[in-house]
Each structure stands twice: as C-alpha cells, then as structure tokens.
Design an enzyme around this catalytic site. Sequence first.
Site, PDB file in Angstrom:
ATOM      1  N   GLY A 111       0.791  -1.220   0.000  1.00  0.00           N
ATOM      2  CA  GLY A 111       0.000   0.000   0.000  1.00  0.00           C
ATOM      3  C   GLY A 111       0.824   1.269   0.000  1.00  0.00           C
ATOM      4  N   SER A 117       1.685  -5.215  -5.124  1.00  0.00           N
ATOM      5  CA  SER A 117       0.725  -6.183  -5.667  1.00  0.00           C
ATOM      6  C   SER A 117       1.220  -6.769  -6.985  1.00  0.00           C
ATOM      7  CB  SER A 117      -0.638  -5.510  -5.876  1.00  0.00           C
ATOM      8  OG  SER A 117      -1.158  -5.042  -4.661  1.00  0.00           O
ATOM      9  N   ASP A 160       2.764  -1.353 -13.744  1.00  0.00           N
ATOM     10  CA  ASP A 160       3.418  -2.016 -12.608  1.00  0.00           C
ATOM     11  C   ASP A 160       3.878  -3.439 -12.939  1.00  0.00           C
ATOM     12  OD1 ASP A 160       2.772   0.340 -11.363  1.00  0.00           O
ATOM     13  OD2 ASP A 160       1.833  -0.593  -9.621  1.00  0.00           O
TER      14      ASP A 160
END
Length: 333
Positions: A111, A117, A160
């Site tokens: 986060g 992630s 990402d």
Amino acid sequence: MRVLASAPAKIILFGEHSVVYGKPAIAAAIDLRTYVWAEFNKNGRIRIEAKDIKIPGLTVSFSESEIYFETDYGKAAEVLSYVREAINLVLEEAGKQKGVTVSITSQIPVGAGLGSSAAVAVATIGAVSRLLGLELTKEEVAKLGHKTELLVQGASSGIDPTVSAIGGFLYYEKGTFEELPAIELPIVIGYTGSSGSTKELVAKVRRSFEEMPDIITPILNSMGKVVEKAKEVILADYDKEIKFQLLGQLMNINHGLLDALGVSTKSLSDLVYASREAGALGAKITGAGGGGCMYALAPGKQSEVATAIKIAGGMPMITKISREGLRIEEVEE
C-alpha cells in the site's frame, strides 16, 4: 520440486497523474523484491503462506481458507487476491489442475505505491509457471500480471506488472512500452507510513481539470514535457554527474507540478524538502500522492538523506534501479 522466484518493486520516476491524460511516463524497477516459493501439494488445493509482509502494525499469516491477523486485514486480503488469481491464470495457461502451495516473503511495503501487488503477482507467475514446466517470456509474464490486476482491480494500465517483470527503465505512452537504458541511480525511498487512495486522487485532479481546464491543462502539458526531457537525458551521452544534475532538476520541477495539482501532503513535502536539504539533487512524490512514498536522487549522500528522512518522520529505504525484473532464484528437484 520447489521453485523460488522474485520480482522487484517499482517507482514512477516521472509522469504520474498526467499519464491519465495521454501524456507519457517513465517508471523503473528498484532493488526491493518480493520472493515466492512454489511447490506442489497432495490435497489438490491452492495454499498460500506469507511471512514478513511489510504492512506497518500488521502481522499476517495466510492459510488455505482463512487470513489470521492482529489488526486491520484489508491490505493482506488484497495480497491474497493477487496471488490466488495469478496461480489460477498459470494453471489455466498450462491446462492443468494441480495442488500448489506458495510461500511469500517481501521487502516491499504494502500500500505504499511501490507496486507490491504487481511484484507478488509477477513472482508468483514466475515460480508457478516454472514449477509446471511452462517456459514463459518476461513479456508473457507481464501480460499475465496485467490480467491479474484487471481481475482484482477492474482497471490497470499494466505499468506495474510490466516494470516488475522486465526490470530497468520503461517509457510508457498510451498503452505502449519502450525499454530505456538502465543507468545506475542511487536513490532513497521515503515512506510516510500512510497511503492515499489512487482512485480518489485521480478523481480530485479530474475535478480540477473540469472546473479549471485553462489552468490545469498547462500543468499537465508541462508534466508531459518533463517526461520527454527526462527521456532525452537518460538516452544522452552525458557525463554521469551532468546526467544526475539534470534528472534532479526535472524531479524537483515534476514535484512542484504535482503539488500544484494538490496531490502532495505535508508529510510527503516534509520528506522531499528534508532530502534536498541533506544533499539530494532532486526529490519528488512517486505514485498517486496523498501519502505513500517519495524518492530522492542522492549520489554520495544516500546515508545522509536516509537519516534526514527518518528525522522528518519517514521510513527510509536505500536502494537503486534494478536492471533485472523477474528472476528465478532457485530450483530444487
């Protein structure tokens, strides 16, 4: 058989927020990594175990069907979703139904805007695909990582997982990627310990754009020009010192433009200015803002900048650009 794979975190060097409006961005992998062991099990189910997932104030342990937690478990549950979807996608790709156990450790705060992630999804895909005998290219892993994000988040640019799978510097514009030469950037990440909502921050900028397009459009255009100049500097045959100086200046300009959009916070700005005062050539937000992380370019000054970030209330992480993306670390027969 057991397979250990790892994948790096990422930072947005230049271009967050303006990328939503069709402008380019430059992202890079950094040398903080998530590690995933994968092996078959006999019960035919997916089992996920996690240790040392860096969520401030949270100790997490995953089992087959439950998440055990000491405090709020929302972020841990999100990690579990990425891992489960990634495993299912690889099993589907291989056309097999096998019981798979994965064990996760990570150096990447969850986060914090560093792509935790995507890193866990890419490392999981890498480990499980090798376990199943699939020879996937890094580009194919990136696509599966993007698909994982779409399944969990509902929307994703693919930046990402692509950076995490391929590594180095990537120039992104309107859905296409270009690899840039990976230069060694001595950087320090500063984590505020809190995170903002990307969705809410993007919406905030959108409202400003719709209310004052004549003011916000030039800011977004300038951010796009900063990215183009940064690409030019990265590609140019400059002396390293000159290259660092120019990139530092562009970082400072980019931070100022992000501040003008209203996505910085006092805690982020405290870390940015503390870094500059400690000798960083440039420092800026990385990611959506509203919390999360900043980064500083600090050749020869990483320790001093890390100390300044800590004194200013942040969590410093000394790192560098990772030339490598997904890595198969070990295979045990």
